[in-house]
Design an enzyme around this catalytic site. Sequence first.
Site, PDB file in Angstrom:
ATOM      1  CG  ASP A 109      -7.519  -2.321  11.328  1.00  0.00           C
ATOM      2  OD1 ASP A 109      -7.516  -1.638  10.178  1.00  0.00           O
ATOM      3  OD2 ASP A 109      -7.631  -1.807  12.422  1.00  0.00           O
ATOM      4  CG  PHE A 122      -2.918  -3.418   0.743  1.00  0.00           C
ATOM      5  CD1 PHE A 122      -2.781  -3.832   2.080  1.00  0.00           C
ATOM      6  CD2 PHE A 122      -3.182  -4.278  -0.090  1.00  0.00           C
ATOM      7  CE1 PHE A 122      -2.905  -5.092   2.354  1.00  0.00           C
ATOM      8  CE2 PHE A 122      -3.338  -5.749   0.389  1.00  0.00           C
ATOM      9  CZ  PHE A 122      -3.054  -5.876   1.394  1.00  0.00           C
TER      10      PHE A 122
END
Length: 448
Positions: free
Chosen positions: A313, A66
Amino acid sequence: MKAKTVLIKNAKIVNEGQIFEGDILIEGEFIKEISDSISAKSSDVLVIDIEGNYVFPGVIDDQVHFREPGLTHKATIESESKAAVAGGITSFIEMPNTVPQTTTIEKLEEKFEIAAKSSYANYSFMFGGTNTNLEEILKVDSKNVAGLKLFLGSSTGDMLVDNTEVLEKIFKSTDLLISVHCEDEATIKKNLEEHIQKFGNDIPMAYHPIIRSAEACYISSSKAIELAKKTGARLHVFHVSTAKETKLFSNKVPLKDKKITAEVCIHHLWFSDEDYEKKGTLIKWNPSVKSAKDRDELWKALLDDRIDVIATDHAPHTLEEKQNVYTDAPSGGPLVQHALVAMIEAYHKGKISLEKIVEKMCHNPAILFQIEKRGYIRPGYFADLVIVDINSPWTVNRDNILYKCGWSPFENVLFKSRITHTFVNGSLVYKNFRFLNVKAGKRLTFNR
């Protein structure tokens, strides 16, 4: 919206290998009751009649990037957790290759502080291993963190753990679950140099799976598995991408008893090397998307339980970054908003059952990471729930993409199903393409 009591009526509940019709009563953060028919006991109860739509447990994504702190021009915990919730992902485990990297307890706690203020979904983090931070690894309390992440390939520069003595020491010394990115650095370097000599930096994308080859993956993952067997370490191999690697894993014991487990990602199940011509660097991932034969074998291993978990992912980059020449275009792409509907698309095509999707995306991550009271629809569990309209087509376009980077490898794909509601810890946070401005995410806890 934060409601003390919510009653979901007329649901098809997908849970623990079954689909059955019933109602779900939520009180506060938890599931209170599941039954054939439940009546609202007062006018304060929010009743949602979903008219035969499906309810899944919230998806647990065990591998996301993130980008916060340090790379927030690409993504933030707030922006990507929001996209995740819109995609039915209610819990995520985020990776350590941020800036600075999550390789000290202090940096780990800083990430938890950011998430506590800004995350729409439940969260935990991987602690990063390097060639030099064994002492810090040994300070990590396995009850407080999802696990340890080791990069055994060059995806992330100086987080590469390439000292074999250090690697063995880490495997012997920690009780953390060790997750690994497996690609052999020497093989990739050699292949890349050969292709640069031939093409310069503007290598055609079709050569990506030749540079980051099946052999590079197999050399690395087979070594990691050998080391885990030798030391007794608990090993989880991330993003398996080759037919050859699937033979390294077993389905002989239940997941809870496995010491060596595997994950496959959405993009390796969806794309093949035939897509490079059209998609180019937008589907440049490490490990690379490989042949249709590799993809078929990944599906087989997933369905026969050699592969335990489906993840994303999720690794966003800006479009500008992705549009560079081969050697400068970073690997990775955004996936959390479209992962569940992509798997349901595979269900529509007869490749997988809804029950199996829930097993691989909800139940199994909870078992594998020993996550407390999540991943199932059970009384006493947190009410992380996703309502899916299985026949409500929509097309992915720039107007409905929620990633901060603003693009998706699924752009222009028509999905037959849509997420209509997402509950996180009993709070309705997302409904029909709208957010209800409730950040209900909590830190994941572990039964260890």
